[in-house]
Motif scaffolding. Structure first.
Motif, mmCIF file in Angstrom:
data_model
loop_
_atom_site.group_PDB
_atom_site.id
_atom_site.type_symbol
_atom_site.label_atom_id
_atom_site.label_comp_id
_atom_site.label_asym_id
_atom_site.label_seq_id
_atom_site.Cartn_x
_atom_site.Cartn_y
_atom_site.Cartn_z
ATOM 1 N N SER A 116 0.945 -1.329 0.096
ATOM 2 C CA SER A 116 0.089 -0.421 -0.178
ATOM 3 C C SER A 116 0.987 1.271 -0.052
ATOM 4 O O SER A 116 0.450 1.864 -0.669
ATOM 5 C CB SER A 116 -1.176 -0.459 1.034
ATOM 6 N N ALA A 117 1.842 1.503 1.018
ATOM 7 C CA ALA A 117 3.399 2.581 0.398
ATOM 8 C C ALA A 117 3.932 2.649 -0.783
ATOM 9 O O ALA A 117 3.644 3.578 -0.946
ATOM 10 C CB ALA A 117 3.504 2.642 2.211
ATOM 11 N N ILE A 118 4.083 1.641 -1.422
ATOM 12 C CA ILE A 118 4.179 1.711 -2.694
ATOM 13 C C ILE A 118 3.787 2.053 -3.817
ATOM 14 O O ILE A 118 3.609 3.512 -4.754
ATOM 15 C CB ILE A 118 4.868 0.341 -3.010
ATOM 16 N N THR A 119 1.811 1.342 -3.794
ATOM 17 C CA THR A 119 0.940 2.438 -4.403
ATOM 18 C C THR A 119 0.831 4.184 -4.767
ATOM 19 O O THR A 119 0.777 4.594 -5.113
ATOM 20 C CB THR A 119 -0.051 1.274 -3.716
ATOM 21 N N ALA B 35 -7.046 9.715 -6.396
ATOM 22 C CA ALA B 35 -7.334 8.746 -6.275
ATOM 23 C C ALA B 35 -6.056 7.755 -5.322
ATOM 24 O O ALA B 35 -6.413 6.874 -4.493
ATOM 25 C CB ALA B 35 -6.236 8.107 -7.357
ATOM 26 N N LEU B 36 -5.289 8.755 -4.979
ATOM 27 C CA LEU B 36 -4.285 9.083 -3.911
ATOM 28 C C LEU B 36 -5.389 8.780 -1.914
ATOM 29 O O LEU B 36 -5.770 8.021 -1.480
ATOM 30 C CB LEU B 36 -3.773 10.287 -3.101
ATOM 31 N N LEU B 37 -6.831 10.008 -2.246
ATOM 32 C CA LEU B 37 -7.410 9.350 -0.853
ATOM 33 C C LEU B 37 -8.550 8.145 -0.534
ATOM 34 O O LEU B 37 -8.378 7.575 0.019
ATOM 35 C CB LEU B 37 -8.796 10.856 -0.474
ATOM 36 N N ALA B 38 -8.499 7.845 -2.172
ATOM 37 C CA ALA B 38 -8.771 6.638 -2.311
ATOM 38 C C ALA B 38 -8.828 5.122 -1.388
ATOM 39 O O ALA B 38 -8.668 5.024 -0.438
ATOM 40 C CB ALA B 38 -9.890 6.393 -3.678
ATOM 41 N N TRP B 39 -7.411 5.368 -2.204
ATOM 42 C CA TRP B 39 -6.772 3.932 -2.050
ATOM 43 C C TRP B 39 -6.297 4.089 -0.280
ATOM 44 O O TRP B 39 -6.094 3.700 0.933
ATOM 45 C CB TRP B 39 -4.677 4.087 -2.638
ATOM 46 N N SER B 40 -5.445 5.367 -0.117
ATOM 47 C CA SER B 40 -5.504 5.532 1.253
ATOM 48 C C SER B 40 -7.149 5.127 2.378
ATOM 49 O O SER B 40 -6.472 4.389 3.486
ATOM 50 C CB SER B 40 -5.036 7.606 2.177
#
Length: 81
Positions: free
Chosen positions: A33-36, A58-63
């Protein structure tokens, strides 16, 4: 410059929300997840065809998904004990 500063601030806030972990404490999912998140942030900074809004979404959704999975993992471990 705006993309760099905005990406940095978002990453700083998301890192604080998700909590810091040393590499030895990270699970494979946390590491992945950190790499992504780093890759998404890099794309936001370097890809001029990507809108800032879509990059931030995209950043917020993945986080958010990472945080939800983390909470589910903690609750699952408590029930199994």
């Amino acid at each position: 410059m705006v993309r760099v500063v905005l990406s940095f601030l978002v990453l700083l806030i998301l890192t604080r929300i998700m909590g810091r972990k040393e590499i030895s404490q990270m699970t494979f999912f946390n590491f992945f997840s950190a790499i992504t998140i780093g890759t998404l942030s890099g794309a936001l900074v370097t890809d001029q065809t990507l809108s800032i809004g879509n990059g931030l979404i995209a950043l917020l959704a993945w986080s958010i998904l990472t945080i939800i999975i983390g909470i589910m993992t903690i609750k699952s471990k408590r029930r199994n004990n």
